[in-house]
Every structure is written in C-alpha cells, then in structure tokens.
Design a protein around this motif. Sequence first.
Motif, mmCIF file in Angstrom:
data_model
loop_
_atom_site.group_PDB
_atom_site.id
_atom_site.type_symbol
_atom_site.label_atom_id
_atom_site.label_comp_id
_atom_site.label_asym_id
_atom_site.label_seq_id
_atom_site.Cartn_x
_atom_site.Cartn_y
_atom_site.Cartn_z
ATOM 1 N N ARG A 88 -76.699 91.845 45.810
ATOM 2 C CA ARG A 88 -75.232 91.956 45.835
ATOM 3 C C ARG A 88 -74.836 93.165 44.982
ATOM 4 O O ARG A 88 -75.356 93.350 43.887
ATOM 5 N N TYR A 137 -61.590 87.978 46.319
ATOM 6 C CA TYR A 137 -62.109 87.232 45.150
ATOM 7 C C TYR A 137 -61.163 87.432 43.951
ATOM 8 O O TYR A 137 -60.752 86.461 43.298
ATOM 9 N N PHE A 165 -66.711 80.412 34.679
ATOM 10 C CA PHE A 165 -67.694 81.490 34.681
ATOM 11 C C PHE A 165 -67.928 81.917 33.237
ATOM 12 O O PHE A 165 -67.001 82.282 32.524
ATOM 13 N N GLU A 181 -67.852 88.324 28.149
ATOM 14 C CA GLU A 181 -68.692 88.073 29.325
ATOM 15 C C GLU A 181 -69.695 89.211 29.337
ATOM 16 O O GLU A 181 -69.368 90.327 29.726
ATOM 17 N N THR A 212 -65.557 92.302 29.413
ATOM 18 C CA THR A 212 -66.719 92.116 30.286
ATOM 19 C C THR A 212 -67.510 93.409 30.235
ATOM 20 O O THR A 212 -66.963 94.486 30.504
ATOM 21 N N ARG A 263 -59.147 88.649 36.955
ATOM 22 C CA ARG A 263 -59.493 87.373 36.335
ATOM 23 C C ARG A 263 -59.180 87.349 34.840
ATOM 24 O O ARG A 263 -59.302 86.313 34.200
ATOM 25 N N SER A 274 -70.048 82.004 42.344
ATOM 26 C CA SER A 274 -68.773 82.437 41.762
ATOM 27 C C SER A 274 -67.577 82.028 42.611
ATOM 28 O O SER A 274 -67.606 82.153 43.827
ATOM 29 N N ASN A 296 -68.328 97.495 37.664
ATOM 30 C CA ASN A 296 -69.031 96.867 38.801
ATOM 31 C C ASN A 296 -68.116 96.011 39.668
ATOM 32 O O ASN A 296 -68.373 95.826 40.862
ATOM 33 N N PHE A 297 -67.028 95.481 39.049
ATOM 34 C CA PHE A 297 -65.998 94.762 39.819
ATOM 35 C C PHE A 297 -64.645 95.278 39.328
ATOM 36 O O PHE A 297 -63.943 94.596 38.570
ATOM 37 N N THR A 302 -74.630 93.299 39.231
ATOM 38 C CA THR A 302 -73.743 92.267 38.696
ATOM 39 C C THR A 302 -74.473 91.573 37.557
ATOM 40 O O THR A 302 -75.704 91.541 37.528
ATOM 41 N N CYS A 303 -73.692 91.003 36.648
ATOM 42 C CA CYS A 303 -74.311 90.340 35.486
ATOM 43 C C CYS A 303 -75.059 89.088 35.901
ATOM 44 O O CYS A 303 -75.899 88.602 35.153
ATOM 45 N N ILE A 304 -74.699 88.517 37.069
ATOM 46 C CA ILE A 304 -75.369 87.275 37.485
ATOM 47 C C ILE A 304 -76.375 87.519 38.603
ATOM 48 O O ILE A 304 -76.865 86.575 39.213
ATOM 49 N N MET A 307 -62.636 91.752 38.028
ATOM 50 C CA MET A 307 -62.750 91.441 36.599
ATOM 51 C C MET A 307 -61.413 91.606 35.892
ATOM 52 O O MET A 307 -61.108 90.906 34.930
HETATM 53 C C1 SIN Z 1 -70.129 90.039 36.825
HETATM 54 O O1 SIN Z 1 -71.022 90.749 37.201
HETATM 55 O O2 SIN Z 1 -69.890 89.930 35.639
HETATM 56 C C2 SIN Z 1 -69.246 89.256 37.753
HETATM 57 C C3 SIN Z 1 -69.932 88.579 38.843
HETATM 58 C C4 SIN Z 1 -69.085 87.530 39.503
HETATM 59 O O3 SIN Z 1 -67.948 87.286 39.122
HETATM 60 O O4 SIN Z 1 -69.576 86.911 40.438
#
Ligand code: SIN
Length: 486
Positions: free
Chosen positions: A286, A113, A455, A258, A235, A167, A449, A159-160, A291-293, A164
């Motif tokens: 997940r 990803y 995003f 973010e 983020t 990106r 995503s 978390n990523f 995750t934020c989403i 993150m």
């Molecule tokens: C996030 O938790 O901010 C990232 C989640 C994503 O990119 O799918």
Amino acid sequence: MAFALQNSQLLVTKGLINGQWVDADDSTTVPVHNPANGELVAEVVNMGGAETKRAIEAAEAAFPAWSGKSSKERSDILEKWFDLVMANQDDLAAILTAEQGKPLFEAKGEIAYGASYIKWFAEEARRVYGDIIPAAQKDRRNLVIKQPVGVVAAITPWNFPNAMLARKIAPALAAGCTIVCKPAIETPISALAIAKLAEEAGVPAGVINIIPGADAPAIGGEMTSNPVVKKLTFTGSTPVGKLLMKQCADTVKRTSMELGGNAPIIIFDDADLDAAINGALISKFRNSGQTCICSNRVMVQAGIYDEFIERLAAEVSKFNVGNGLEEGTTHGPLITEKAVNNVAGLVDSAIADGARAVIGGARGDAAGFFFQPTILADAKPSMRVFKEEIFGPVAPVFKFETDEEAVAMANDTEFGLAAYMYTNNLKRIWHVSEALEYGMVGVNETAISSEVIPFGGVKESGQGREGSKYGLEDYMETKLICLGGL
Ligand code: SIN
C-alpha cells in the motif's frame, strides 16, 4: 504528465492565517515536485516561526467563539465540510497524486478515508457526555464535564497528506478546539486544498490555520514553546516525535504521537493461503510501502515458507509501477531520492548478509524516485530489515517454527503500532493476539484502518488514539465540578 482540475480554486499556494490567504513574511516559496517525474506542481509559500506565532494568536482569538458554539452548530459545519470534500474528491485526488505519487485510485481512496473522519467527528461532536459520580458525603454531588483543550498544533506527514490532517483537524474542531497545522513540505497543497473547502463550509477565520514551510525547527519550535498551545498532535518518525515530546515538556503540553512502526505479519501453516497472500500484498505494498502500518516483516511458518514466497512473487510480478497520474498504474514512486537511497541501503545490506532477492532488489529505471517491488527470501533477524522501518516496497520474508518463536520475533522491536496474523486456529488467535505488544492486531485482515477504530501504538510507536470514540478524548479535558452544601 500534468494534471487538470475541474475546480482550479483548489490549487492554493498561500498559507492560511486568521482567515487570510497570505504569503510568507520574506516572500520566499518552496517548489513542490511530482516524485514520479520531477515536474513542478507548484511553488508554495515558505513560512516560518513568525507566521506560526501569528497563527497561534489567531487560533487563540478564535477559540472562545468556536468553543462557545453548540455542538450541533459545530457538527453542521463539519458535515458541510465532509460534503464539499467528497464533492471535490476527483480534484483532491489529482492534487494528492501529483505531489505525493500514489496512484489515482489510491489517492481517491485516501480522500474518502480522510473525509470519513470529518463525518465521524461531526457525529461524535454531539455525543460528548459527562458523568455524575456518587459522592462520599451526603451533601455533595460530583459532576464531570468535558471541555476542549484549547489551541492545538498539528504536524502531519507526506505519506497521507489529506487523511492524516483530516483525522487531526476533525476531532479538534468537533471538541471545540482551534488549530494551527504544519503540513509536510513535500505535500502541502493537499492540506491547503481541504482548508479552502473548510472555509467554504463555514469554518470561521482563525479556527483552522495552515503554515507550510521548510524550516521545521522554526515552526515546530514555536508550536512546542508557545504557552498558548495546549496540545501537540504529531504523525511522523519516532526520533522527531521524541524531540517534540521533550520540547513540549517545558510547557507541559498534552501530546498525541503517531510514530514509526515495524509491523510483523505472521502467516501460520494452517492459514487460508489465498487470504494471507492478498493481505500481505495489500499491507506491504500500500502506498508503495510508505505507511506506518505497512507489514515490515513477513514471518512465515516453515512448512509453507517456499510456497508462500513463490506465490507472493507471482502476484508482485503483475504490479504496474509508474506515474500515479497515468491509467493502469498500480504502484507509484517513493517520495524522495533520500527515501530511495534508504531502501536501497537496506536491501543491499540484507543481500550482503545472505538474503536472496526473489523479485526486484534494485532501483527503478524511470526518471522518478522508484524502487522495484522486492521480495527478499532467507531474511534473518540479525539483518537491518528486521529492525528498521523500511518505508518502501520491500518484503523481507522470515521463517519460524513455533508460535512461541513467532511471538518472540514479532515483539523483538522497540516499535508497537500494528501487527497481523493469518491462522484459522481460534485458540492461537486469542493467545497470539494477547501476547503481541502492539496497539492494533489484524487477524486474517490487514486493511484494519477506518474512522471507527482507535488507531495508535504502544512502546516507541507513540501514545494516544486517533479515530473512534477514543479519538475525541485526546482533544478534551476532564473537569470535576463538586457541588457542596446541598
Ligand atoms: C500511517 O501511515 O500512519 C497511516 C496509515 C493509516 O491510517 O492506515
């Protein structure tokens, strides 16, 4: 369980300033532990404000040559970086799982990803177009060109730890910017490993700088106050984002934020229930809910409420929670003890207010930072789990009757990142999608995503977009050149 790497060069523990891998000025380090069992993964340099300042100076010095390269030259280097990341996917995933906890298959997915952003922006680097705008006067021509904003500072979450960062770095470099990054102190090794590969790909000294350190106010303070930094991309949590925005105001920096989410997943009674359950499982659990989403509030129409909960619980009972490095683990630990305490507090308070734990509801038995995957029935909007971002494997399930009630409940939050709905009614899809105050809406899909989509959120979930063609805009200025006397 320890982990072995095929390419041991990737286990870097020093910071990166101006192409040099260096210790902290005061030689201190911070231990990074595996959240599944507390094992020491590595001691990583503990840098602060002075090192950040030097990194910013290095990024400033590197900017003219990097922004002066042709877009093809920058694109070729990014393509090479993408190839190297994918060639080292297994090792990068092992590092990620060891420091962050997510299962290996999920970590491998994150590496791919993150790499997809590098590839995407390598391609987009070559498609930075301007405009010619018809002038109001006959003797003039208005040209609009895009230019890199300059030195960028990036602060990324745990978390990523790979994606993150990728990106943010990829669009910055594609646009011609140079960058100074502060990875989360819980997970700095993933960041250092991809920076190592960027160096191998030919990214020149000073273009990417990585400052691991526990003193976030010192590093963030330098990033936000230094006038050389033209943009901050962050983020993380909404409170920290607000603070950074305030700090950036003094030097009028651009910001991309973010921030937190409180995603509703709305299951209408005409939905394909198999698809809805699958979507809820993926989006809620997940990364163990971190995750934020992630779906934070599962909202189910009254007629299917009991059946939905029963079937969701049956699926959750099949999870295999454990050390992400072990074969067969489907869900890993939370990142810290503090995170477990926070989730436990939210669950306890919901139960005290009348919710019922259909499955889970307590901390895990193992030595690491585990919380049992949990489903809370009879959840109510008055509960804390309705208002706060859970960031853990807990699905509170709320009941609603009408579309209007669902939309009002979904929008009853200061957050506006992602929302999801399951329905087969086309009219409802349009009306509800348009009424939801969110930056992203998934309809009959929760895995929304990818590198090709914008995003980002609205309201207190942030500003700016990452990925897609819009993601590059955030790293560029729009300049008018007005030719007169023609
Ligand atoms: C996030 O938790 O901010 C990232 C989640 C994503 O990119 O799918």
